[in-house]
Design an enzyme around this catalytic site. Structure first.
Site, PDB file in Angstrom:
ATOM      1  N   THR A 106       3.304  -3.154   6.344  1.00  0.00           N
ATOM      2  CA  THR A 106       3.241  -4.504   5.794  1.00  0.00           C
ATOM      3  C   THR A 106       4.617  -5.129   5.631  1.00  0.00           C
ATOM      4  O   THR A 106       4.784  -6.343   5.775  1.00  0.00           O
ATOM      5  CB  THR A 106       2.515  -4.466   4.422  1.00  0.00           C
ATOM      6  OG1 THR A 106       1.232  -3.884   4.635  1.00  0.00           O
ATOM      7  CG2 THR A 106       2.335  -5.834   3.828  1.00  0.00           C
ATOM      8  N   THR A 182       3.275   1.645   3.421  1.00  0.00           N
ATOM      9  CA  THR A 182       3.281   2.424   2.174  1.00  0.00           C
ATOM     10  C   THR A 182       2.275   3.567   2.180  1.00  0.00           C
ATOM     11  O   THR A 182       2.468   4.559   1.481  1.00  0.00           O
ATOM     12  CB  THR A 182       2.972   1.509   0.968  1.00  0.00           C
ATOM     13  OG1 THR A 182       1.729   0.845   1.207  1.00  0.00           O
ATOM     14  CG2 THR A 182       4.070   0.503   0.746  1.00  0.00           C
ATOM     15  N   ASP A 183       1.209   3.426   2.963  1.00  0.00           N
ATOM     16  CA  ASP A 183       0.103   4.388   2.837  1.00  0.00           C
ATOM     17  C   ASP A 183       0.538   5.838   3.030  1.00  0.00           C
ATOM     18  O   ASP A 183       0.100   6.724   2.297  1.00  0.00           O
ATOM     19  CB  ASP A 183      -1.006   4.065   3.850  1.00  0.00           C
ATOM     20  CG  ASP A 183      -1.660   2.722   3.583  1.00  0.00           C
ATOM     21  OD1 ASP A 183      -1.319   2.086   2.561  1.00  0.00           O
ATOM     22  OD2 ASP A 183      -2.509   2.302   4.384  1.00  0.00           O
ATOM     23  N   LYS A 261       2.144   7.862  -3.300  1.00  0.00           N
ATOM     24  CA  LYS A 261       1.499   6.562  -3.501  1.00  0.00           C
ATOM     25  C   LYS A 261       0.304   6.796  -4.424  1.00  0.00           C
ATOM     26  O   LYS A 261      -0.563   7.619  -4.119  1.00  0.00           O
ATOM     27  CB  LYS A 261       1.046   5.974  -2.161  1.00  0.00           C
ATOM     28  CG  LYS A 261       0.463   4.578  -2.311  1.00  0.00           C
ATOM     29  CD  LYS A 261       0.149   3.894  -0.988  1.00  0.00           C
ATOM     30  CE  LYS A 261      -0.372   2.494  -1.266  1.00  0.00           C
ATOM     31  NZ  LYS A 261      -0.658   1.710  -0.085  1.00  0.00           N
TER      32      LYS A 261
HETATM   33  N1  ASP Z   1      -1.714  -0.025   5.813  1.00  0.00           N
HETATM   34  C1  ASP Z   1      -0.321  -0.343   5.601  1.00  0.00           C
HETATM   35  C2  ASP Z   1       0.504   0.834   6.055  1.00  0.00           C
HETATM   36  O1  ASP Z   1       0.633   1.811   5.395  1.00  0.00           O
HETATM   37  C3  ASP Z   1      -0.057  -0.696   4.204  1.00  0.00           C
HETATM   38  C4  ASP Z   1       1.365  -1.008   3.868  1.00  0.00           C
HETATM   39  O2  ASP Z   1       2.225  -1.195   4.681  1.00  0.00           O
HETATM   40  O3  ASP Z   1       1.653  -1.062   2.681  1.00  0.00           O
HETATM   41  O4  ASP Z   1       1.050   0.787   7.090  1.00  0.00           O
END
Ligand code: ASP
Length: 460
Positions: A106, A182-183, A261
């Protein structure tokens, strides 16, 4: 179909026409479920004809079922232009050099209004165009290594990243920032903690929970905090830098092997588990919270250990797990299994024969705890002792994901299970700690007076 109705068809298109609405209408929509106001977004050709998509003032997109619509009125029209201006990044000789390695997620995204989905779009000029403050912090250069959401990160990317980091350090960079979804950021943070050792500079992973087109986006501030830390922090380790509290007062630097996370949507999603974070970061200051970290150095020595055995699995134990789960792994040639067991590190008795078969076949099995906080203790109950007899090795307080990455990394280096055990149980970068401090476990329970009192002070 004209652009006025981009992506709408069938029932949805009829409804737009009937109420004289179009894509980019600022619409007040009266439905059987209440009134909604927002901008009608284009849709993808592949979407259904049962909904229209509305961007609310909050930045959230919602789908409205056509069948629930009573009336729609256009009170304005706002065609979006979401192209971020590209500007050349200004450099100055007295600023530290920071390299941003992009992997996607993201943080490198904007919303694609054709599909309504967040898509990776990373370019250095865009970054400066979007967050000009970055130029006050450092001389930033960028390289897009991948453009994937983080569920698609894996050994190939970990290894490429580790090597890219090694090269940047040798070339003389003062700090590295890794833009990442983040995932699975904590998996990559663990992988890099093991693969990149003895770094002379900070290696900071950063992401964002909300994309930059949303008013509550954390992307800009996370970039500011992470580049600040990469430029100036005295901590030369792999870290995650993300929102500390739910508000935007400061970020926290978490050690790459003790971070996880913990919330699917909060911006303050990352938490250090079983310990306290390494430091707080604001726009002007980095405040270490502890002293036991590797210090920044001027030399360019770094050790890159790019190893990974792909046939390693993590099993999250649940009551009634059947032994065929383990049998299947043995039969498919898996070389290592990390179990996230219950309590102090337990699984049910029906798994015993399969576990024994696995360890006899040379599969390395390590036990961690799904409680996340605390150590595995396999001497306390009969179950634990039985399992150790069958060859299961307790993995101290390695977090389950960290144990998974470490086992794959260890098995990538040697097939000798004794050596693997030495690697697994020797702390490398805070992955195993001597003990967990009392303030390393803080889970507040809302509702009780003392917590409500505390929350009032900090929750803005
Ligand atoms: N689905 C995304 C990822 O982990 C969420 C994010 O970037 O926070 O790539």
């Amino acid at each position: 179909m004209t652009d006025m109705f981009k992506g709408y068809k069938g029932k949805a298109l009829d409804a737009l026409k009937r109420f004289k609405m179009r894509v980019w209408s600022e619409a007040a929509i009266d439905t059987t479920r209440g009134e909604f106001k927002g901008i009608i977004l284009p849709r993808s050709e592949n979407d259904d004809d049962q909904h229209l998509v509305l961007k609310l003032a909050t930045g959230y997109n919602i789908g409205i079922a056509i069948d629930t619509i009573i009336d729609m009125k256009e009170y304005g029209y706002k065609e979006a232009n979401y192209k971020i201006p590209e500007k050349e990044f200004p450099t100055s000789p007295n600023k530290p050099g920071v390299k941003l390695l992009g992997t996607g997620g993201t943080i490198a995204s904007r919303l694609d209004y054709r599909t309504g989905a967040v898509i990776p779009a990373f370019s250095p000029g865009e970054l400066y165009g979007a967050v000009p403050e970055l130029a006050d912090i450092c001389n930033l250069t960028t390289e897009k290594l991948f453009a994937v959401f983080s569920e698609n990160m894996g050994p190939e990317q970990y290894i490429a990243l580790a090597k890219a980091i090694g090269k940047e350090i040798e070339k003389g960079i003062d700090g590295i920032v890794i833009g990442h979804g983040t995932d699975t950021m904590h998996h990559t943070a663990a992988a890099l903690s093991f693969m990149v050792q003895n770094s002379p500079v900070p290696i900071i992973m950063v992401g964002s929970q909300r994309s930059s087109d949303r008013p509550s986006s954390d992307a800009a501030l996370n970039l500011i905090h992470s580049t600040t830390a990469a430029s100036r922090a005295d901590i030369a380790e792999v870290m995650v830098c993300m929102f500390g509290p739910t508000s935007d007062e400061y970020a926290l630097l978490h050690r790459g092997t003790r971070v996880r996370k913990m919330h699917s949507s909060y911006r303050s999603t990352f938490r250090t588990i079983g310990d306290i974070p390494l430091a707080m970061v604001t726009r002007d200051k980095i405040t270490p919270l502890r002293q036991d970290y590797n210090r920044r150095r001027n030399d360019r020595k770094v050790n890159i250990h790019p190893h990974f055995e792909e046939r390693v699995a993590m099993l999250y134990y649940y009551p009634n797990m059947h032994p065929d789960m383990i049998d299947a792994l043995i039969d498919h040639g898996y070389k290592g299994i990390v179990i996230a067991g219950t309590g102090l590190g337990h699984v049910n008795k029906p798994l015993y024969p399969a576990i024994e078969r696995a360890t006899r076949a040379g599969v390395a099995i390590y036990m961690t705890v799904q409680t996340l906080w605390g150590f595995v203790h396999m001497f306390v109950y009969e179950t634990g002792r039985d399992m150790m007899k069958k060859g299961v090795i307790p993995a101290e307080n390695l977090l389950p994901e960290v144990a998974y990455i470490k086992l794959a990394w260890a098995l990538g280096q040697t097939k000798d299970l004794q050596k693997v055990k030495e690697i697994m149980l020797t702390p490398i970068c805070g992955d195993i700690t001597e003990g967990e401090p009392y303030n390393g476990y803080l889970i507040f329970q809302g509702g009780i007076p003392e917590v409500e009192e505390f929350i009032k002070k900090y929750h803005k």
